[in-house]
Design a protein around this motif. Structure first.
Motif, PDB file in Angstrom:
ATOM      1  N   GLY A 168       3.324   2.868   8.081  1.00  0.00           N
ATOM      2  CA  GLY A 168       3.530   3.243   7.183  1.00  0.00           C
ATOM      3  C   GLY A 168       2.924   3.026   5.978  1.00  0.00           C
ATOM      4  N   VAL A 169       3.767   1.502   5.161  1.00  0.00           N
ATOM      5  CA  VAL A 169       3.765   1.697   3.996  1.00  0.00           C
ATOM      6  C   VAL A 169       1.801   0.360   3.775  1.00  0.00           C
ATOM      7  N   ILE A 170       1.652  -0.185   5.077  1.00  0.00           N
ATOM      8  CA  ILE A 170       0.419  -0.343   5.610  1.00  0.00           C
ATOM      9  C   ILE A 170      -0.501   0.143   5.117  1.00  0.00           C
ATOM     10  N   GLU A 171      -0.871   1.980   6.488  1.00  0.00           N
ATOM     11  CA  GLU A 171      -1.312   2.116   7.088  1.00  0.00           C
ATOM     12  C   GLU A 171      -1.650   3.223   5.957  1.00  0.00           C
ATOM     13  N   ILE A 172      -0.754   3.514   5.640  1.00  0.00           N
ATOM     14  CA  ILE A 172      -0.048   4.699   4.300  1.00  0.00           C
ATOM     15  C   ILE A 172      -0.597   4.799   3.378  1.00  0.00           C
ATOM     16  N   LEU A 173       0.285   4.003   2.541  1.00  0.00           N
ATOM     17  CA  LEU A 173       0.664   3.147   1.049  1.00  0.00           C
ATOM     18  C   LEU A 173      -0.629   2.531   1.136  1.00  0.00           C
ATOM     19  N   LEU A 174      -0.752   1.757   1.415  1.00  0.00           N
ATOM     20  CA  LEU A 174      -1.990   0.567   0.739  1.00  0.00           C
ATOM     21  C   LEU A 174      -2.811   0.837   0.838  1.00  0.00           C
ATOM     22  N   THR A 175      -3.988   1.392   2.018  1.00  0.00           N
ATOM     23  CA  THR A 175      -4.249   1.922   2.379  1.00  0.00           C
ATOM     24  C   THR A 175      -5.145   3.274   2.367  1.00  0.00           C
ATOM     25  N   PHE A 176      -4.412   3.528   1.990  1.00  0.00           N
ATOM     26  CA  PHE A 176      -4.605   5.220   1.398  1.00  0.00           C
ATOM     27  C   PHE A 176      -4.783   5.984   2.705  1.00  0.00           C
ATOM     28  N   GLY A 177      -4.203   5.731   3.847  1.00  0.00           N
ATOM     29  CA  GLY A 177      -4.163   6.331   5.083  1.00  0.00           C
ATOM     30  C   GLY A 177      -5.171   6.211   5.645  1.00  0.00           C
ATOM     31  N   VAL A 178      -6.761   5.892   4.987  1.00  0.00           N
ATOM     32  CA  VAL A 178      -7.357   4.865   6.340  1.00  0.00           C
ATOM     33  C   VAL A 178      -7.309   4.110   7.363  1.00  0.00           C
TER      34      VAL A 178
END
Length: 320
Positions: A113-123
């Motif tokens: 979730g750090v990658i797919e939510i935080l770092l990519t703003f949930g895109v």
């Protein structure tokens, strides 16, 4: 509705959460985490003012990881999949088999979730949820989890009408080892909703499912038995076998487990042309009309006929 079939022929009806409700739950969780991170940062700035710049950066980074990553993981683990946002939206994270999640599931979900939510703003999470048939993001795929809705209206469609009494124990020697779970699920869904279908459409579906079941078992269906009644009797036989396997000390007959507590009147009559004369001799006294009007008497007659050649029942009946 997504249904998972266990080895006891029990289907777990799960309603997967879709993107809008999941996005709202994530936003609420992020809002709480950001507020907590701000409070922790203010406290750290006041307490580490005497440290150099590198130490302050290390402390800030550790606080970010603990609050923004470790916090949601700890909350989901302790609450068994219910964070603050999910509780507000009526959602819960469960395993693929319907059980509660553990620390390793929450850890994988939080790490990805750090990658797919935080770092990519949930895109990335939004795209994965839209592509997935059950609305799962990448963290759910790798962790083997599913976000489902808890606030689901109670429905009576899950009750299966029992087969006619004269079919009790008819399929005790049937080989069911080659029947896949997907076919059991399709049969159960049909039996639970056949009263809502058009009679002609329901008859075609019953015949197709019965043909698939016959192809898997290698034994043709009895002549003159309606397809829907045949399917219900085989499902009842599978449930009875699983009960005997789970409770080995209590022998039961092949048809000793009802598929549901109450059956719909005339549920299997319209499927095919059938007359009581085509039924086995042991059930000639229990015509379909008598089974509807005098259901207790028909069940007693079937019980007496079965008890003459089979071990006595224990009286145990598992939930539908």
């Amino acid at each position: 509705m997504s249904e998972l079939v266990t080895g006891e022929a029990v289907a777990l009806e799960l309603r997967p959460a879709r993107l809008p409700s999941r996005a709202l739950a994530v936003l609420l969780d992020l809002l709480v985490a950001v507020v907590a991170y701000i409070l922790v940062t203010v406290a750290l700035v006041a307490s580490t003012a005497s440290l150099d710049e590198a130490a302050q950066f290390a402390v800030s980074l550790a606080a970010f990881v603990i609050v923004m990553v470790g916090g949601p993981i700890a909350v989901e683990t302790l609450s068994h999949g219910r964070s603050l946002g999910k509780m507000a939206c009526g959602l819960r994270v469960v395993r693929d088999d319907g059980g509660p999640i553990r620390f390793r599931h929450a850890l994988v979900r939080g790490g990805i979730g750090v990658i797919e939510i935080l770092l990519t703003f949930g895109v990335v999470a939004c795209i994965a949820s839209l592509v997935s048939a059950r609305g799962r993001r990448l963290g759910d795929v790798f962790a083997g989890t599913l976000v489902v809705r808890e606030r689901v209206p109670v429905s009576t469609s899950g009750f299966l009408p029992p087969p006619p009494p004269w079919l009790a124990g008819r399929f005790s020697g049937l080989d069911l080892s080659a029947v896949p779970d997907g076919l059991w699920l399709a049969i159960r869904q049909y039996l639970a909703r056949m009263q809502q279908l058009d009679p002609q459409v329901g008859s075609v579906m019953a015949e197709r499912l019965a043909a698939d079941l016959v192809a898997r078992t290698g034994t043709p269906a009895p002549h003159g038995v309606p397809s829907a009644a045949y399917l219900a009797a085989v499902v009842q036989e599978r449930q009875a076998r699983e009960v005997r396997r789970a409770f080995a000390n209590g022998p039961m007959t092949g048809g000793g487990v009802p598929a549901s507590p109450v059956g719909a009147p005339g549920a299997y009559g319209p499927a095919q042309s059938w007359s009581p004369a085509q039924a086995p001799s042991s059930a000639a006294a229990a015509a379909p009309q008598a089974a509807v009007v005098h259901e207790p008497e028909a069940r007693r007659d079937a019980s007496e006929a079965a008890s003459s050649s089979e071990p006595p029942r224990t009286g145990f009946a598992p939930p539908a």
